[in-house]
Structures are given as structure tokens and as C-alpha cells.
Write a protein that holds these residues in place. Structure first.
Motif, PDB file in Angstrom:
ATOM      1  N   TYR A  97       0.273  18.480  -0.951  1.00  0.00           N
ATOM      2  CA  TYR A  97       0.624  17.619   0.180  1.00  0.00           C
ATOM      3  C   TYR A  97       2.091  17.806   0.573  1.00  0.00           C
ATOM      4  O   TYR A  97       2.987  17.787  -0.264  1.00  0.00           O
ATOM      5  CB  TYR A  97       0.371  16.149  -0.167  1.00  0.00           C
ATOM      6  N   ARG A 137      11.657  12.623   6.421  1.00  0.00           N
ATOM      7  CA  ARG A 137      11.052  11.561   5.627  1.00  0.00           C
ATOM      8  C   ARG A 137      11.479  11.706   4.162  1.00  0.00           C
ATOM      9  O   ARG A 137      11.392  12.788   3.579  1.00  0.00           O
ATOM     10  CB  ARG A 137       9.527  11.637   5.751  1.00  0.00           C
ATOM     11  N   SER A 144       5.114   8.747   0.425  1.00  0.00           N
ATOM     12  CA  SER A 144       5.420   9.801   1.394  1.00  0.00           C
ATOM     13  C   SER A 144       6.732   9.566   2.123  1.00  0.00           C
ATOM     14  O   SER A 144       7.399  10.516   2.524  1.00  0.00           O
ATOM     15  CB  SER A 144       4.292   9.928   2.419  1.00  0.00           C
ATOM     16  N   ASP A 145       7.118   8.307   2.306  1.00  0.00           N
ATOM     17  CA  ASP A 145       8.327   8.014   3.080  1.00  0.00           C
ATOM     18  C   ASP A 145       8.834   6.622   2.736  1.00  0.00           C
ATOM     19  O   ASP A 145       8.236   5.619   3.123  1.00  0.00           O
ATOM     20  CB  ASP A 145       8.040   8.117   4.579  1.00  0.00           C
ATOM     21  N   GLU A 204      -0.946  15.725   7.378  1.00  0.00           N
ATOM     22  CA  GLU A 204      -0.124  15.094   8.411  1.00  0.00           C
ATOM     23  C   GLU A 204      -0.550  15.508   9.819  1.00  0.00           C
ATOM     24  O   GLU A 204      -0.183  14.861  10.794  1.00  0.00           O
ATOM     25  CB  GLU A 204       1.359  15.420   8.189  1.00  0.00           C
ATOM     26  N   GLY A 260      10.585  11.141   0.751  1.00  0.00           N
ATOM     27  CA  GLY A 260       9.474  10.835  -0.145  1.00  0.00           C
ATOM     28  C   GLY A 260       9.935  10.725  -1.582  1.00  0.00           C
ATOM     29  O   GLY A 260      11.054  11.116  -1.936  1.00  0.00           O
ATOM     30  N   ASP A 294      -3.452   5.791   2.647  1.00  0.00           N
ATOM     31  CA  ASP A 294      -2.595   5.859   3.834  1.00  0.00           C
ATOM     32  C   ASP A 294      -2.723   4.498   4.510  1.00  0.00           C
ATOM     33  O   ASP A 294      -3.765   4.162   5.065  1.00  0.00           O
ATOM     34  CB  ASP A 294      -3.055   6.980   4.768  1.00  0.00           C
ATOM     35  N   ASN A 351       5.154  16.243   2.926  1.00  0.00           N
ATOM     36  CA  ASN A 351       5.510  15.028   3.670  1.00  0.00           C
ATOM     37  C   ASN A 351       6.382  15.315   4.887  1.00  0.00           C
ATOM     38  O   ASN A 351       6.510  14.459   5.765  1.00  0.00           O
ATOM     39  CB  ASN A 351       6.219  14.019   2.759  1.00  0.00           C
TER      40      ASN A 351
END
Length: 433
Positions: free
Chosen positions: A143, A153, A172-173, A324, A155, A217, A145
Motif C-alpha cells: 500500500y 500525507r 495512512s495520514d 488510492e 503516514g 477506510d 499512501n
């Protein structure tokens, strides 16, 4: 210790361009040797198209890897060299791209990442850009980010491992995890334990570990605003205009057995059973193996093979390197696609799918590292990913990553469009010091 002043030429081919990553997907297969230290100071340069304009992408950067400690710093700039209609009227002096610096969080991009430890160490933390896996990678795998050049972002990955169990986490952020945003708010982790270690720390059965994962998410797109022809609309930021969001969560339980761990081979069979909330389930039965050739040179061959059986409303590696993009439109490349969460919730379980996932890599004494991933099922088209690195030459370093989804034939394997992702980075030593 190696310290260099270098010049880096980066080629970035994304659905949305982004600055070069410190760690690429699959790079974690080649763990840096304990105590190994490297330093580099360099400059990246690439010509990229963003919207209708073209930019000279420059980034002064430094990379520090001091054993357990890693730090990546950069000063990134996008300099407009071709300004097509409509002409830009909101830029600093008409040269530096305004969208790169119009949010407070984007000033944090100067610190690309900070790291302590390595994945699977007793303590590991990484803050900034991520190329993340959790557990066996069947829910979160490779993954990324940061793939949107307009936003940086921050993460976080935080792992704790012990003889009794441990925890892996992912955010993620940090900047938007509790805010009102259409960007992903990915949060989750895996908790695992070795049951017999609690009862008898010396038991032979301490090779067995049980885990539970949950990744969500929090604001996954559920519906998009569309025009009268059904074409998805974009907002003022150039993002697809989300009219409705809905939390999407994937749960999983797993078991693995550290069956062999010696000078010749590491062997870890595992079983994962995952479930997408309000959608289908998937079964993953696989084996991690690392073959080591003790011939006076460090030669390693990490391999992973996995059989998969899942319902049609389930997607393996739901949070992958393409997530994303897919969270807005799925499948990638579909003219009138819908958000990934909505597609999977509206799909029927069907008769189910069978398929396999294969991953192989080779490290030749730290001089050359190659890896590839291939997955295919009885319904649909296969996916491919590949990694190449030449990390340890005296003057030149090079690494690259390529991924393509939905391959329709041999003539469709290597193409650059909205179903592919590629990053290439080369570094040439100018001054050693």
C-alpha cells in the motif's frame, strides 16, 4: 559507512505523478544488514505532465540509513516549463506550482520519512511516506499512501514484536484521520500471539502464531456526483467529486507456523481467512520460503506461493498499491466505474473464484536484487508487479518498480496507462566524501 554527493534522475509514471519514494513496494524483501550504514546527498530531476501543463520536477534530497535509523529529507519543487491553456493565474511568480504548497500539511513533505528499526524487529516505526504491508499481506499489501502530487500525507507504521506476540499498526495520514476530507482515512492493524509461549516459553509449539487483523477506510467513497450522461464530475481540487462516503472494513484471522529457520532455509506456512464487511470472504493458503546458499557469498531467494479461494464479492489485497485510485473508480480503466467499496458491496457472492498468487525474488550478494509478483484467477485478467535494484555499486545505484492490473494478453503486459504504475530512480556518485 558510505557517504556520497549524487545526482539522481527519476522517472515517475503514475496515474498522478509523485515524488520518488525512499522505499518502493517489494523493497522490504531485501532487509538492510544490521549495522550497515549509508548516506547520500543528491538531486532528483524529472519532466512530468500535470493536468494540461508540463513541469521540471526538482528535488534536493538526503538519504541517511544508519543501521536501525533511517531519515529522508527533501526540498521538492515543480517548475512550470510549458503553460498551456487555461493559463495559470494563482502561482508564485508563475513558475513554482502553487498547488504543491497551498496546504499546511504539504510543508511536512520536506521530511519524506523517518524510520527506526526494520519490519519484524522488536520495535519498528516509520513516519511519512509509506509502502506498507500488514501480516501476510492478504489485506494490506504494498500500500502506498502518497501518490497525489497535490498533497503530502504523513503516514505511520508502528510495530512491536516479542517472543509472546506483537502488534502491527497502520495510519495512512495523521493530518486527516479525524478531519473532514474525501482523501482516504486508512487505519488498522494486526494483533498476534503465540499461545503456547504464555503457558510454556520453552515449548516446541511456540512456532505457532495466531493473529487477528482489522483495517478500515473511515471515509471510503460510496457514490460520486455525475452529469446527465453518467460521467463522474470533479471538484475544485481536481479530485472526483464524492457525494456519499461509507466506512469500508476488512477483517481477518490467520495462523502461521515458523516451521524451519536455519542456515539453509526459512519456511513459514500460513492460512488467512478474511471478510469484507457487508461483502464476501476469502481464503488464502500459502507459504513463505527463503532459500540461502552458503557458498561463501550472500545469496538469498525469497519465495511466496499462495492458493486463493474467495467469493466474487471479495478482493484479495483490498488495500494494495492501487487503492488510492481504486477507492474512487473500480476497476481501474473502466469508463463508468464506481467506488471500490460500492462495487464490492453490490456484487453477488456468485460461484466463487479459484486462483493463485506467486512471488519470487533474488538477492545476489547485495549487488543486484530482482523480484516479481503474478496473480491469476479462473475469472478475470491477471496482475503483475516487478522490482529491480542495483543498490551497492561504488558509483551507480538504481531501483525500479512496475505494476500492471487487468492484463489482457502478452501484448498488454508493458504499457503505461491508467492500469499501470511505474517508478524508476537512478543515482550517480559525483563526489565521495
Amino acid at each position: 559507512m558510505r557517504t556520497t554527493l549524487s545526482f539522481v534522475l527519476s522517472l515517475l509514471l503514475f496515474t498522478s505523478p509523485a515524488f520518488a519514494l525512499g522505499d518502493l513496494p517489494m523493497e522490504n524483501l531485501f532487509k538492510q544488514a544490521e549495522g550497515e550504514s549509508t548516506k547520500s546527498l543528491g538531486a532528483d530531476m524529472a519532466l512530468v505532465g500535470i493536468g494540461e501543463d508540463f513541469f521540471l520536477q526538482l528535488s534536493l534530497n538526503t538519504e541517511l540509513n544508519l543501521g536501525k535509523i533511517g531519515l529522508g529529507l527533501q526540498i521538492p519543487l515543480n517548475l512550470r516549463v510549458i503553460d498551456k491553456d487555461p493559463k495559470s493565474d494563482n502561482d508564485y511568480y508563475g513558475l513554482i506550482r502553487y498547488e504543491d504548497w497551498d496546504e499546511t500539511s504539504e510543508y511536512f513533505r520536506v521530511i519524506r520519512y523517518a524510520r527506526y528499526g526494520q519490519k519484524r524487529d522488536p520495535f519498528y516505526i516509520r513516519v511519512g511516506e509509506l509502502a506498507a504491508d500488514i501480516g501476510h499481506g492478504t489485506i494490506v499489501g504494498r500500500y502506498l499512501n502518497n501518490i497525489d502530487i497535490d498533497t503530502f500525507r504523513v503516514g505511520v507504521q508502528l510495530d512491536i514484536n516479542s517472543d509472546y506476540g506483537g502488534i502491527e499498526t497502520l495510519v495512512s495520514d495523521l493530518g486527516s484521520i479525524a478531519g473532514n476530507t474525501t482523501r482516504s482515512q486508512l487505519v488498522g492493524g494486526r494483533l498476534y500471539m503465540k499461545p503456547m509461549a504464555v503457558i510454556d516459553p520453552s515449548s516446541m509449539l511456540n512456532i505457532i502464531a495466531l493473529g487477528f487483523s482489522a483495517v478500515t477506510d473511515l471515509n471510503a467513497p460510496a457514490e460520486l456526483n455525475r452529469d446527465v450522461n453518467g460521467v463522474a464530475l470533479t471538484n475544485d481540487d481536481g479530485q472526483l467529486d464524492v457525494s456519499k462516503s461509507k466506512q469500508t472494513t476488512v477483517y481477518g484471522v490467520d495462523l502461521d507456523i515458523d516451521l524451519l529457520h536455519n542456515a539453509l532455509v526459512d519456511l513459514v506456512p500460513y492460512v488467512d481467512l478474511n471478510k469484507i464487511d457487508k461483502a464476501g470472504w476469502g481464503l488464502h493458503i500459502g507459504t513463505f520460503a527463503k532459500f540461502k546458499l552458503p557458498i561463501g557469498l550472500s545469496l538469498e531467494l525469497p519465495i511466496r506461493a499462495e492458493y486463493r479461494r474467495f467469493q466474487e464479492n471479495y478482493i484479495p489485497i483490498y488495500f494494495s498499491e492501487f487503492y488510492e485510485i481504486e477507492r474512487y473508480l473500480y476497476p481501474i480503466g473502466s469508463a463508468n466505474g464506481s467506488p471500490k467499496g460500492a462495487v464490492i458491496r453490490n456484487a453477488s457472492s456468485g460461484d466463487g473464484l479459484n486462483g493463485y498468487y506467486a512471488q519470487a525474488a533474488f538477492d545476489f550478494v547485495g549487488l543486484a536484487q530482482i523480484g516479481a509478483i503474478y496473480e491469476d484467477y479462473n475469472i478475470g485478467n491477471p496482475n503483475l508487479a516487478a522490482f529491480l535494484a542495483v543498490p551497492a555499486l561504488d558509483i551507480v545505484d538504481f531501483k525500479a518498480y512496475y505494476a500492471r492490473t487487468g492484463i489482457t494478453g502478452t501484448d498488454d503486459i508493458f504499457k503505461f496507462d491508467d492500469r499501470s504504475m511505474a517508478i524508476a530512480q537512478g543515482q550517480y556518485e559525483v563526489i565521495p566524501f
